[in-house]
Design a protein around this motif. Structure first.
Motif, PDB file in Angstrom:
ATOM      1  N   ARG A  90     127.236 -27.117 -43.138  1.00 33.09           N
ATOM      2  CA  ARG A  90     126.138 -28.068 -42.368  1.00 33.09           C
ATOM      3  C   ARG A  90     126.820 -28.990 -41.479  1.00 33.09           C
ATOM      4  O   ARG A  90     128.092 -29.494 -41.339  1.00 33.09           O
ATOM      5  N   LYS A  91     126.106 -29.294 -40.315  1.00 32.13           N
ATOM      6  CA  LYS A  91     126.452 -30.098 -39.153  1.00 32.13           C
ATOM      7  C   LYS A  91     126.409 -31.466 -40.062  1.00 32.13           C
ATOM      8  O   LYS A  91     125.562 -31.820 -40.693  1.00 32.13           O
ATOM      9  N   PRO A  92     127.591 -32.415 -39.557  1.00 35.70           N
ATOM     10  CA  PRO A  92     127.282 -33.849 -40.104  1.00 35.70           C
ATOM     11  C   PRO A  92     126.182 -34.540 -39.175  1.00 35.70           C
ATOM     12  O   PRO A  92     125.809 -34.140 -38.255  1.00 35.70           O
ATOM     13  N   ALA A  93     126.033 -35.462 -39.976  1.00 32.47           N
ATOM     14  CA  ALA A  93     124.807 -36.438 -39.254  1.00 32.47           C
ATOM     15  C   ALA A  93     125.385 -36.926 -37.983  1.00 32.47           C
ATOM     16  O   ALA A  93     126.822 -36.999 -37.780  1.00 32.47           O
ATOM     17  N   GLN A  94     124.508 -37.160 -37.012  1.00 29.99           N
ATOM     18  CA  GLN A  94     124.985 -37.570 -35.747  1.00 29.99           C
ATOM     19  C   GLN A  94     126.040 -38.965 -35.737  1.00 29.99           C
ATOM     20  O   GLN A  94     125.728 -39.734 -36.440  1.00 29.99           O
ATOM     21  N   GLY A  95     127.133 -38.525 -35.300  1.00 28.51           N
ATOM     22  CA  GLY A  95     128.157 -39.458 -35.299  1.00 28.51           C
ATOM     23  C   GLY A  95     129.077 -39.675 -36.828  1.00 28.51           C
ATOM     24  O   GLY A  95     129.964 -40.370 -36.858  1.00 28.51           O
ATOM     25  N   GLY A  96     128.445 -38.643 -37.773  1.00 31.27           N
ATOM     26  CA  GLY A  96     129.303 -39.010 -38.909  1.00 31.27           C
ATOM     27  C   GLY A  96     130.293 -37.926 -39.095  1.00 31.27           C
ATOM     28  O   GLY A  96     130.347 -36.913 -38.475  1.00 31.27           O
ATOM     29  N   ALA A  97     130.905 -37.999 -40.174  1.00 29.25           N
ATOM     30  CA  ALA A  97     131.917 -37.031 -40.649  1.00 29.25           C
ATOM     31  C   ALA A  97     131.574 -36.034 -41.248  1.00 29.25           C
ATOM     32  O   ALA A  97     130.498 -35.886 -41.834  1.00 29.25           O
ATOM     33  N   ALA A  98     132.158 -34.380 -41.197  1.00 24.80           N
ATOM     34  CA  ALA A  98     131.774 -33.395 -41.909  1.00 24.80           C
ATOM     35  C   ALA A  98     131.814 -33.913 -43.365  1.00 24.80           C
ATOM     36  O   ALA A  98     132.365 -34.572 -43.947  1.00 24.80           O
ATOM     37  N   VAL A  99     130.598 -33.279 -44.083  1.00 24.07           N
ATOM     38  CA  VAL A  99     130.501 -33.459 -45.468  1.00 24.07           C
ATOM     39  C   VAL A  99     131.928 -32.734 -46.234  1.00 24.07           C
ATOM     40  O   VAL A  99     132.409 -33.162 -47.044  1.00 24.07           O
ATOM     41  N   TRP A 100     132.226 -31.491 -45.847  1.00 25.40           N
ATOM     42  CA  TRP A 100     133.246 -30.818 -46.266  1.00 25.40           C
ATOM     43  C   TRP A 100     133.945 -30.071 -45.138  1.00 25.40           C
ATOM     44  O   TRP A 100     133.016 -29.725 -44.277  1.00 25.40           O
ATOM     45  N   THR A 101     134.962 -29.857 -45.135  1.00 29.22           N
ATOM     46  CA  THR A 101     135.625 -28.623 -44.164  1.00 29.22           C
ATOM     47  C   THR A 101     136.335 -27.439 -44.933  1.00 29.22           C
ATOM     48  O   THR A 101     136.401 -27.547 -46.325  1.00 29.22           O
ATOM     49  N   LEU A 102     136.721 -26.497 -44.325  1.00 27.06           N
ATOM     50  CA  LEU A 102     137.198 -25.189 -45.234  1.00 27.06           C
ATOM     51  C   LEU A 102     138.580 -25.758 -45.578  1.00 27.06           C
ATOM     52  O   LEU A 102     138.939 -25.326 -46.728  1.00 27.06           O
TER      53      LEU A 102
END
Length: 81
Positions: A35-47
């Protein structure tokens, strides 16, 4: 609270069973679930974070999801919404 706000807090439904795209690799399934992070937020998780948390998935990143063992499938269900 609207569903999109709940999801933005990181809460997601993890259905029972092996709900993966069997014709895709483990890596491709994770990309589809991202999922795309909330505007200005960090990614929930990455690969990278997923593969650090679940080294068996990292070992199988190029494997077709249809061929995952039961144990590897449980890892997948922990990550994918």
């Amino acid at each position: 609270m609207p569903p999109e706000q709940i999801a933005a807090h990181g809460v997601a439904l993890v259905p029972q069973g092996r709900r993966v795209f069997k014709s895709l690799t483990v890596r491709e399934n994770l990309i589809v679930a991202a999922r795309k992070p909330a505007q200005g937020g960090a990614a929930v998780w990455t690969l990278d974070t997923v593969f650090r948390m679940f080294p068996r998935l990292a070992e199988r990143r190029s494997q077709m999801a249809a061929h995952l063992s039961a144990a590897s499938s449980r890892c997948w269900r922990s990550v994918a919404p």
